[in-house]
Design an enzyme around this catalytic site. Structure first.
Site: not given
Ligand code: NAD
Length: 352
Positions: A169, A209, A232, A64, A239, A235, A77
């Site tokens: 998690d 997650t 969070v 993105e 998803k 997004d 970004k």
């Molecule tokens: P990551 O991959 O490092 O961590 C995600 C974690 O979620 C993993 O440890 C995984 O085991 C766990 N997980 C997956 N399904 C699960 C469930 N059903 N129950 C419990 N745990 C579960 O990702 P990250 O960098 O920590 O990012 C997390 C999420 O936040 C991503 O989806 C990312 O796109 C999103 N994000 C959103 C924003 C925002 O501004 N809204 C910004 C950054 C990241």
């Protein structure tokens, strides 16, 4: 080879420099500082050019571009989201970004933004909760213990006064990692065996997650009256994290509706389902939490103005400390129209 003239160098913040900056400023102070910059920019919302981010989707993820401008400065970004990356030793989210002068187009700052995204996302989440959660909230459930998790927990400690985080998690190793990393913090850390266990006694629930699916991390029966949900991880189209019934019961707050309707939890709802823009709550133009029994939901997707504010914050910090590297990013011919002639700077020396 001749060096470019000093005015051609673009100040660059590397990952090393960003890590050093976090340690010099202190994480809690930095999260608070970024939250203050975001709030200041949300309070002048109408001054910004706004557009949903430009997304390139593929079966495994998304890339993105997130641009915005306040008429003086322009920022963008580059960020990805690839949940499967972790299995291959790569991060789900990686980013970098740039701030530039609108009047000349000249870059002001080029910086890593993987760490900065984690900081600004956490700052934004805690800022939203400060406006929406019950002021007596002291316990937060943290569902999803990946790369963003510690930043989220610490921001809620610094900005909202959270004292206990309850971790869950599906991968216990992720929970162990967060517990280890937060062991030296002032937060009380509790490892939980299920989402249900994690939300026990929590007034705030953060879901963070990563799964490229319409997941149900939280079901409706788990969400009690008065809770604030900081969602969070949903997004991107297709998803999401929350069961639709939760959305039907909640007061929903968003960053920029045209983007959130595509990417957020509310993609599950009718396109005219009522939502409130967070900047209006901050500006006192809309009501936040209706009463102490209401369920408030911040349907976070991450919006360009938050990155713009984070870039401004970092620029102010590095200007004050002079800690940037000089990046040879821009061509700088002696005569601006003689770009071709500039090539001669790199010509092999003629034998005498
Ligand atoms: P990551 O991959 O490092 O961590 C995600 C974690 O979620 C993993 O440890 C995984 O085991 C766990 N997980 C997956 N399904 C699960 C469930 N059903 N129950 C419990 N745990 C579960 O990702 P990250 O960098 O920590 O990012 C997390 C999420 O936040 C991503 O989806 C990312 O796109 C999103 N994000 C959103 C924003 C925002 O501004 N809204 C910004 C950054 C990241």
């Amino acid at each position: 080879m001749t060096e470019p003239s000093p005015r051609a160098y673009v100040p660059f913040v590397s990952v090393d420099a960003m890590m050093a900056l976090v340690h010099r400023i202190g994480l809690a102070e930095m999260l608070t500082g970024i939250a203050n910059y975001i709030e200041a920019d949300f309070l002048r919302w109408e001054e910004f050019d706004k557009t949903p981010r430009v997304a390139a989707h593929s079966p495994d993820g998304v890339i993105e571009l997130m641009p915005t401008s306040d008429g003086q400065l322009y920022g963008f970004k580059y960020v990805n989201g690839h949940p499967k990356n972790v299995k291959n030793g790569m991060q789900t989210v990686m980013a970098f970004g740039l701030l530039a002068h609108v009047d000349t187009g000249a870059p002001v700052l080029f910086t890593e933004m993987t760490l900065l995204t984690a900081l600004r996302t956490a700052a934004m989440s805690a800022l939203a909760a400060r406006h929406l959660a019950r002021p007596d909230a002291r316990v937060m459930a943290m569902i999803g213990n990946g790369a963003q998790a510690e930043f989220q927990a610490l921001a809620f400690g610094a900005i909202c006064g959270i004292e206990e985080v309850r971790l869950f998690d599906i991968d216990p190793a992720a929970t162990a990692k967060v517990a280890r990393n937060l062991a030296c913090s002032e937060l009380r850390v509790v490892r939980c065996r299920s989402a249900e266990d994690a939300i026990e006694g929590a007034q705030i629930i953060t879901t963070c997650t990563a799964d490229k699916a319409n997941a149900t991390v939280l079901t409706d029966n788990l969400v009690g009256a008065g809770v604030h949900i900081n969602a969070v991880g949903g997004d991107c189209p297709g998803k999401t994290e929350l069961h639709r019934d939760i959305l039907e019961r909640a007061q929903i707050f968003v960053e920029y509706p045209p983007q959130t309707r595509i990417e957020g939890e509310i993609q599950q709802l009718d396109p005219d389902h009522p939502v409130t823009e967070l900047w209006q709550v901050m500006a006192g133009e809309s009501t936040g939490r209706r009463d102490e029994l209401a369920i408030t939901l911040f349907d976070s997707v991450g919006f360009a103005i938050e990155d713009f504010a984070a870039l401004r914050y970092i620029n102010d910090q590095v200007q004050a400390s002079g800690t940037t590297q000089k990046l040879d990013l821009l061509a700088d011919p002696d005569d601006p129209r003689d770009l071709f002639g500039m090539l001669q700077r790199a010509a092999p020396a003629q034998a005498a």
